[in-house]
Write a protein that holds these residues in place. Sequence first.
Motif, PDB file in Angstrom:
ATOM      1  N   LYS A  93      27.925  -8.351  45.126  1.00 59.37           N
ATOM      2  CA  LYS A  93      26.613  -8.484  44.485  1.00 59.37           C
ATOM      3  C   LYS A  93      25.491  -8.365  45.500  1.00 59.37           C
ATOM      4  N   ARG A  94      25.706  -8.902  46.672  1.00 59.59           N
ATOM      5  CA  ARG A  94      24.698  -8.873  47.731  1.00 59.59           C
ATOM      6  C   ARG A  94      24.582  -7.519  48.398  1.00 59.59           C
ATOM      7  N   ASP A  95      25.751  -6.884  48.677  1.00 61.09           N
ATOM      8  CA  ASP A  95      25.757  -5.723  49.571  1.00 61.09           C
ATOM      9  C   ASP A  95      25.800  -4.368  48.880  1.00 61.09           C
ATOM     10  N   TRP A  96      26.496  -4.258  47.721  1.00 59.58           N
ATOM     11  CA  TRP A  96      26.677  -2.921  47.151  1.00 59.58           C
ATOM     12  C   TRP A  96      25.365  -2.236  46.744  1.00 59.58           C
ATOM     13  N   PRO A  97      24.415  -2.929  46.115  1.00 48.51           N
ATOM     14  CA  PRO A  97      23.157  -2.257  45.797  1.00 48.51           C
ATOM     15  C   PRO A  97      22.417  -1.771  47.045  1.00 48.51           C
ATOM     16  N   VAL A  98      22.488  -2.546  48.116  1.00 46.95           N
ATOM     17  CA  VAL A  98      21.837  -2.150  49.369  1.00 46.95           C
ATOM     18  C   VAL A  98      22.507  -0.903  49.950  1.00 46.95           C
ATOM     19  N   ILE A  99      23.833  -0.903  49.960  1.00 47.79           N
ATOM     20  CA  ILE A  99      24.571   0.253  50.483  1.00 47.79           C
ATOM     21  C   ILE A  99      24.239   1.501  49.682  1.00 47.79           C
ATOM     22  N   MET A 100      24.278   1.391  48.359  1.00 49.01           N
ATOM     23  CA  MET A 100      24.008   2.559  47.528  1.00 49.01           C
ATOM     24  C   MET A 100      22.589   3.085  47.758  1.00 49.01           C
ATOM     25  N   GLN A 101      21.604   2.189  47.816  1.00 45.53           N
ATOM     26  CA  GLN A 101      20.227   2.647  48.026  1.00 45.53           C
ATOM     27  C   GLN A 101      20.061   3.308  49.384  1.00 45.53           C
ATOM     28  N   TYR A 113      30.401  11.730  51.570  1.00 46.93           N
ATOM     29  CA  TYR A 113      31.368  11.029  50.725  1.00 46.93           C
ATOM     30  C   TYR A 113      31.182   9.532  50.963  1.00 46.93           C
ATOM     31  N   LEU A 114      30.833   8.800  49.909  1.00 44.76           N
ATOM     32  CA  LEU A 114      30.695   7.352  50.022  1.00 44.76           C
ATOM     33  C   LEU A 114      32.029   6.724  49.684  1.00 44.76           C
ATOM     34  N   LEU A 115      32.772   6.365  50.734  1.00 49.27           N
ATOM     35  CA  LEU A 115      34.139   5.864  50.598  1.00 49.27           C
ATOM     36  C   LEU A 115      34.258   4.432  51.111  1.00 49.27           C
ATOM     37  N   VAL A 116      33.134   3.784  51.280  1.00 50.01           N
ATOM     38  CA  VAL A 116      33.085   2.479  51.936  1.00 50.01           C
ATOM     39  C   VAL A 116      33.836   1.426  51.139  1.00 50.01           C
ATOM     40  N   GLY A 117      34.577   0.592  51.848  1.00 54.58           N
ATOM     41  CA  GLY A 117      35.181  -0.595  51.262  1.00 54.58           C
ATOM     42  C   GLY A 117      34.599  -1.825  51.925  1.00 54.58           C
ATOM     43  N   ILE A 118      34.254  -2.832  51.135  1.00 53.57           N
ATOM     44  CA  ILE A 118      33.735  -4.074  51.708  1.00 53.57           C
ATOM     45  C   ILE A 118      34.611  -5.232  51.257  1.00 53.57           C
ATOM     46  N   ALA A 119      34.371  -6.409  51.801  1.00 56.51           N
ATOM     47  CA  ALA A 119      35.199  -7.583  51.510  1.00 56.51           C
ATOM     48  C   ALA A 119      35.378  -7.768  50.007  1.00 56.51           C
ATOM     49  N   TYR A 120      36.614  -8.043  49.601  1.00 57.95           N
ATOM     50  CA  TYR A 120      36.938  -8.161  48.179  1.00 57.95           C
ATOM     51  C   TYR A 120      36.488  -9.526  47.672  1.00 57.95           C
ATOM     52  N   LYS A 139      33.280 -10.092  36.925  1.00 55.90           N
ATOM     53  CA  LYS A 139      32.081 -10.081  37.771  1.00 55.90           C
ATOM     54  C   LYS A 139      32.018  -8.791  38.592  1.00 55.90           C
ATOM     55  N   LYS A 140      33.152  -8.415  39.164  1.00 63.91           N
ATOM     56  CA  LYS A 140      33.154  -7.201  39.994  1.00 63.91           C
ATOM     57  C   LYS A 140      32.932  -5.953  39.141  1.00 63.91           C
ATOM     58  N   GLY A 141      33.405  -5.978  37.910  1.00 66.51           N
ATOM     59  CA  GLY A 141      33.150  -4.866  37.004  1.00 66.51           C
ATOM     60  C   GLY A 141      31.669  -4.728  36.680  1.00 66.51           C
ATOM     61  N   GLU A 142      30.997  -5.858  36.473  1.00 68.80           N
ATOM     62  CA  GLU A 142      29.561  -5.827  36.202  1.00 68.80           C
ATOM     63  C   GLU A 142      28.788  -5.266  37.388  1.00 68.80           C
ATOM     64  N   ILE A 143      29.202  -5.640  38.589  1.00 71.49           N
ATOM     65  CA  ILE A 143      28.530  -5.150  39.795  1.00 71.49           C
ATOM     66  C   ILE A 143      28.736  -3.650  39.947  1.00 71.49           C
ATOM     67  N   ARG A 144      29.963  -3.186  39.734  1.00 71.10           N
ATOM     68  CA  ARG A 144      30.230  -1.753  39.872  1.00 71.10           C
ATOM     69  C   ARG A 144      29.511  -0.944  38.798  1.00 71.10           C
ATOM     70  N   ALA A 145      29.385  -1.502  37.604  1.00 67.80           N
ATOM     71  CA  ALA A 145      28.627  -0.813  36.564  1.00 67.80           C
ATOM     72  C   ALA A 145      27.172  -0.656  36.990  1.00 67.80           C
TER      73      ALA A 145
END
Length: 315
Positions: free
Chosen positions: A78-86, A65-72, A126-132
Amino acid sequence: MALHTLLGGNGTIAQALYPLLLESGARVRLVSRSSPSVPGAESVAADMLDREAVMKAVAGSDVVYLLVGIAYDARVWKRDWPVIMQNVVDACKASRARLMFFDNAYMYGKQDGVITEETPYRPVSKKGEIRAGVARMLEREMQTGGLQAAIVRAVDFYGPGVTDKSAPGIFVFANLVKGRRAMWPVNADVPRSFNYVPDAAKAMVLLANDSRTWGETWHLPSVLPAPAGREFVRIAAGSLGTAGKVTVLPKWLLKAAGWFVPFMREAYEMLYQDEFAFRFSSEKFEKAFQFVPVSFEEGIRETARWFMKEKGNPG
């Protein structure tokens, strides 16, 4: 016994989910930076940006389960979410584990009608674009057949024990229980969907143990019609025996607050969810699993009872 690994084991959703998994007879591994110690569960410390650490944390898992929360902060996202997902995708592939990604609804943007799993991504932030972008990363993996995965989505949530990461917790319950006026951002007269955390956790357990889950996106339980802010406050105030008056926080005030409070500066671009009607449908899940979500009246009452017990200030 199947091993269920929760990445982000200290978070709100993980804290509601792991007891249910333990009750179901699963083995549970909680993974976070601080390696939380929980009776009955294995605890592992790992940085989600460290590929090898993620590989080790996921090794041997049946469901992750990927439930990670990072700094809002959009720059951090933009920097971290693609790395975490990969990293997580690679680890799940290596371990042949199924992946459940706990997502939000930012990628949908401002929608005039009810938001379903078929609603197109039209982010306005911006955050919506990153999550998409992150969601599309996982969708591509799901489509190629290289990974069994599912996306589960929630909007803002509330419930017993949900305090600092919940707008209702901060603006409504925490104020009412201390005899203060409730607050509501921007517009208290339009419908606003929320997820009740105990329902979300129950739904994830059901999804994790059903073959229909994988390769799909699911909205977690959220009752429709959703109440407007004033109605939410009225029910909460009635449960706490206080006045149901509400102070509506205008956009200009919230923008000004962002000059001094970084979180408010980042939250400002998401205020369309409060300014306009925001309706989130979980009909797909409810029909598939014959699930009846807890009503807002009951959920608000249960949350109010918890705040009264834990956060009250007698005398």
